[in-house]
Design an enzyme around this catalytic site. Structure first.
Site, mmCIF file in Angstrom:
data_model
loop_
_atom_site.group_PDB
_atom_site.id
_atom_site.type_symbol
_atom_site.label_atom_id
_atom_site.label_comp_id
_atom_site.label_asym_id
_atom_site.label_seq_id
_atom_site.Cartn_x
_atom_site.Cartn_y
_atom_site.Cartn_z
ATOM 1 N N LYS A 153 0.864 -1.188 0.000
ATOM 2 C CA LYS A 153 0.000 0.000 0.000
ATOM 3 C C LYS A 153 0.897 1.234 0.000
ATOM 4 C CE LYS A 153 -3.718 2.248 2.571
ATOM 5 N NZ LYS A 153 -4.543 2.229 3.794
ATOM 6 N N GLU A 202 7.145 -6.829 1.144
ATOM 7 C CA GLU A 202 5.925 -6.686 1.949
ATOM 8 C C GLU A 202 4.968 -7.861 1.713
ATOM 9 O OE1 GLU A 202 5.009 -4.776 4.291
ATOM 10 O OE2 GLU A 202 6.030 -2.845 4.156
ATOM 11 N N LYS A 229 -2.288 -1.590 -3.753
ATOM 12 C CA LYS A 229 -3.165 -0.423 -3.702
ATOM 13 C C LYS A 229 -2.343 0.855 -3.778
ATOM 14 C CE LYS A 229 -6.360 1.699 -0.512
ATOM 15 N NZ LYS A 229 -7.047 1.606 0.740
HETATM 16 C C1 PBG Z 1 -6.899 3.432 5.643
HETATM 17 C C2 PBG Z 1 -7.442 3.350 4.261
HETATM 18 C C3 PBG Z 1 -7.373 4.314 3.268
HETATM 19 C C4 PBG Z 1 -8.015 3.786 2.161
HETATM 20 C C5 PBG Z 1 -8.471 2.526 2.501
HETATM 21 N N1 PBG Z 1 -8.071 2.258 3.799
HETATM 22 C C6 PBG Z 1 -6.862 5.691 3.301
HETATM 23 C C7 PBG Z 1 -5.470 5.941 3.652
HETATM 24 O O1 PBG Z 1 -4.638 5.046 3.802
HETATM 25 O O2 PBG Z 1 -5.171 7.121 3.804
HETATM 26 C C8 PBG Z 1 -8.172 4.484 0.855
HETATM 27 C C9 PBG Z 1 -9.255 3.968 -0.028
HETATM 28 C C10 PBG Z 1 -9.514 4.834 -1.206
HETATM 29 O O3 PBG Z 1 -8.851 5.846 -1.445
HETATM 30 O O4 PBG Z 1 -10.432 4.473 -1.952
HETATM 31 N N2 PBG Z 1 -7.737 2.820 6.567
#
Ligand code: PBG
Length: 349
Positions: free
Chosen positions: A220, A257, A272
């Protein structure tokens, strides 16, 4: 004009193979039937994951300004949205909770309150739909902390405020166990703390939830594509998450990771955002022995919606093309705000 055929202009003839025969790849593009016959990648509602938000303290669903067409749901409108997803053939919903401002604290303790909004949403969906659709829960604290970070803040030895990895992980374990208790089939730790998957697995097993699986947000990135999501969940974050989410410059780090999460017991792994990271999706898909998901995030959604509203792109074709490309890159499943809508399109085909 209708006779124009670029590949057979005499100055530019298709190449010949060793037998002197013309290679004409266009033969396989001659009709919709032929194109469908040779398509390598297909979209199927079964592996689209509909992302949904449930918010405490509202009595009507509220549209998210930066994500037109997406809503903060009441528990009751959440049930309707899940029913629509399931009936369209979607097999999994991913739920995020939005507490009242006054329910937020430094630890995010509303996250593991059995009566907290996310756990109530999970319980209501599981009760209504049983095993006919999978309930996945986001296992992260940023919606619940008053500072908006994904974990507990402490000062390091030099007085710098940091998100403390080892003080945060036990809170994720409490949250995951409370989600399992509420009825989640899948928990999805998205906070990028080291060791979170192993501890959550141990916590679930110790509490008797051996069958609850873990979708790990493994790779992520600290991405600006999450911008609209922070609106969507009313996140209080000042600053950024660069000290725990990955640097967009790095590729190898994702392989580490993912490997660590698999070693720690992740049942599924995720990359992601999706579209700007398709190279990472491909590499992970090539070596992962567990299913690989990609998350088409809020910014990807909002860019498509904004351009479509202006009439600058063909919305439906762009949505289908972007999802097809994510599958082509190797994702088995896709988290997307378009899941239910696309499932309807695919059924109508
Ligand atoms: C954190 C989380 C985020 C998203 C999903 N889980 C935001 C972040 O890490 O700042 C983003 C999802 C999206 O942008 O559609 N719990």
């Amino acid at each position: 004009m209708s006779q124009t055929n670029e590949s057979s202009q005499s100055t530019n003839r298709p190449s010949r193979d060793s037998l002197g025969l013309q290679r004409r790849p266009r033969r396989l593009r001659t009709s919709a039937t032929m194109r469908d016959f040779v398509a390598e990648t297909r979209l199927d509602p079964a592996n689209l994951i509909q992302v949904l938000f449930v918010r405490h303290g509202i009595d009507q669903p509220e549209e998210i300004p930066s994500m037109p067409g997406q809503y903060q749901h009441t528990v009751s409108s959440l049930i309707d949205a899940v029913r629509e997803a399931r009936d369209a053939g979607v097999r999994c919903v991913d739920l995020f909770g939005i507490p009242l401002e006054e329910e937020k604290d430094a630890q995010g303790s509303e996250a593991w309150n059995p009566n907290g909004i996310l756990n109530r949403g999970i319980a209501a969906v599981r009760k209504e739909f049983g095993d006919s659709i999978l309930v996945m829960a986001d296992t992260c604290l940023d919606e619940f902390t008053d500072h908006g970070h994904c974990g507990v803040l402490t000062e390091d030895k030099h007085g710098t405020v940091v998100v403390n990895n080892d003080k945060t992980v036990p809170l994720y374990v409490k949250m995951a166990v409370s989600q399992a208790k509420a009825g989640a089939h899948i928990v999805s730790p998205s906070g990028m703390m080291d060791g979170q998957v192993a501890e959550i697995r141990r916590g679930l097993d110790d509490a008797g939830y051996e069958d609850v699986s873990i979708m790990a947000y493994s790779a992520k990135y600290a991405s600006a594509f999450f911008g609209p999501f922070r609106d969507a969940v009313g996140c209080s974050l000042q600053g950024d998450r660069k000290a725990y989410q990955q640097d967009p410059a790095n590729r190898r780090e994702s392989l580490l990771e993912v490997q660590l999460d698999i070693d720690e017991g992740a049942d599924m792994v995720m990359v992601k955002p999706a579209m700007a990271y398709l190279d990472v999706v491909r590499e992970v898909a090539d070596f992962s022995p567990v299913p690989v998901a990609a998350y088409q995030v809020s910014g990807e959604y909002s860019m498509i919606e904004a351009a479509a509203q202006k009439g600058w792109i063909d919305r439906r074709r762009i949505v289908l093309e972007s999802l097809t490309s994510i599958r082509r890159a190797g994702a088995d499943m896709i988290f997307t705000y378009y899941a239910t809508e696309v499932a309807h399109w695919l059924k109508d085909n």
